[in-house]
Design a protein around this motif. Structure first.
Motif, PDB file in Angstrom:
ATOM      1  N   LEU A 195     -13.556  63.651 -28.686  1.00 12.83           N
ATOM      2  CA  LEU A 195     -13.164  62.583 -27.774  1.00 12.83           C
ATOM      3  C   LEU A 195     -13.940  62.690 -26.466  1.00 12.83           C
ATOM      4  O   LEU A 195     -14.080  63.789 -25.914  1.00 12.83           O
ATOM      5  CB  LEU A 195     -11.665  62.662 -27.470  1.00 12.83           C
ATOM      6  CG  LEU A 195     -10.724  62.555 -28.676  1.00 12.83           C
ATOM      7  CD1 LEU A 195      -9.281  62.754 -28.219  1.00 12.83           C
ATOM      8  CD2 LEU A 195     -10.882  61.206 -29.364  1.00 12.83           C
ATOM      9  N   ASN A 228      -7.331  55.290 -25.800  1.00 18.35           N
ATOM     10  CA  ASN A 228      -7.512  56.285 -26.851  1.00 18.35           C
ATOM     11  C   ASN A 228      -8.477  57.416 -26.488  1.00 18.35           C
ATOM     12  O   ASN A 228      -9.072  58.024 -27.364  1.00 18.35           O
ATOM     13  CB  ASN A 228      -7.978  55.606 -28.139  1.00 18.35           C
ATOM     14  CG  ASN A 228      -9.181  54.708 -27.911  1.00 18.35           C
ATOM     15  OD1 ASN A 228     -10.153  55.116 -27.289  1.00 18.35           O
ATOM     16  ND2 ASN A 228      -9.107  53.485 -28.396  1.00 18.35           N
ATOM     17  N   SER A 229      -8.624  57.682 -25.188  1.00 16.24           N
ATOM     18  CA  SER A 229      -9.507  58.763 -24.745  1.00 16.24           C
ATOM     19  C   SER A 229     -10.937  58.575 -25.212  1.00 16.24           C
ATOM     20  O   SER A 229     -11.694  59.536 -25.323  1.00 16.24           O
ATOM     21  CB  SER A 229      -8.978  60.130 -25.204  1.00 16.24           C
ATOM     22  OG  SER A 229      -7.704  60.381 -24.647  1.00 16.24           O
ATOM     23  N   ALA A 231     -11.826  57.331 -28.224  1.00 16.10           N
ATOM     24  CA  ALA A 231     -11.985  57.495 -29.676  1.00 16.10           C
ATOM     25  C   ALA A 231     -12.569  56.235 -30.309  1.00 16.10           C
ATOM     26  O   ALA A 231     -13.345  56.314 -31.265  1.00 16.10           O
ATOM     27  CB  ALA A 231     -10.632  57.815 -30.319  1.00 16.10           C
TER      28      ALA A 231
END
Length: 233
Positions: A195, A228-229, A231
């Motif tokens: 990530l 989602n960091s 992703a």
């Protein structure tokens, strides 16, 4: 009756749902929390137990909220569960439960709240998942249910926007909540290293996105906010 606008949040007992309750209260809402388990009544303005997959139970719960706090101005569908399994090991009952809770829970909440949301030009937000967009190994039934949820969000958004109701979604990546077991592969250092932010999302970060869609995003209709960091970029 509350003098503040009223919001209903499902899955409010913990995790993202509990964080959404706090975020909306800080923006001046009286918040009713709905969950299958008991909710800490010190944290919400009204607590009600209901299985979101049961349309009649959700309708009765929303009626109870109206009687206690007043008409609903915002609704947030958070309630859900997560499980991993190879597709050939997923029982039919597990497929159906995923759909009943994630897709059915959203639809049941929407149907119960829409008369009020139309009357008050309110907002409806669903918690989806990055897996609805990118899929994931051993996540077929969960990703399918969340993907169906996104289809429902976008279709309902088009249907009710002319009535002044905004319907949107937030699609978090793995988030640091009790939903993820301590040994979950989503918590493994090898995964986190993939990530860009090198960490899980936090419940309050997801909640702030919900708050934005409810309170500030007056032009957002059928949108999906990805938290989602990094992703899914």
């Amino acid at each position: 009756m509350s003098e503040r606008p009223v919001a209903v949040v499902t899955g409010a007992a913990s995790g993202i749902g509990a964080a959404v309750v706090v975020a909306l209260q800080e923006r001046g809402f009286a918040v009713a929390g709905m969950d299958l388990v008991d909710i800490d009544t010190d944290g919400v303005d009204h607590a009600v137990r209901a299985d979101v997959s049961d349309g009649a139970a959700v309708a009765a719960a929303v009626d109870a909220v109206r009687g206690s706090l007043g008409p609903v101005h915002a609704a947030v569908s958070v309630a859900g569960h997560y499980a991993m399994a190879p597709v050939d090991q997923i029982e039919v009952t597990a497929w159906r439960r995923m759909l009943r809770v994630h897709l059915g829970g959203f639809v049941n909440l929407a149907r119960a709240c829409l008369p009020d949301l139309v009357a008050h030009h309110g907002a409806l937000v669903a918690i989806a998942s990055e897996l609805a967009i990118g899929g994931g190994e051993h996540d077929a039934h969960y990703a399918a249910a969340k993907g169906a949820l996104l289809g429902a969000v976008r279709s309902l958004a088009a249907e009710v926007a002319p009535a002044g109701v905004r319907v949107n979604a937030v699609a978090p990546g793995p988030t640091d909540t009790p939903l993820l077991a301590s040994d979950s592969p989503w918590r493994a250092p090898d995964y986190l290293d993939t990530l860009p932010l090198r960490r899980l999302a936090l419940p309050h970060e997801v909640a702030r996105c919900v708050e934005y869609l409810v309170c500030d995003a007056g032009f957002s209709v059928g949108d999906v906010v990805n938290v989602n960091s990094g992703a899914v970029i």
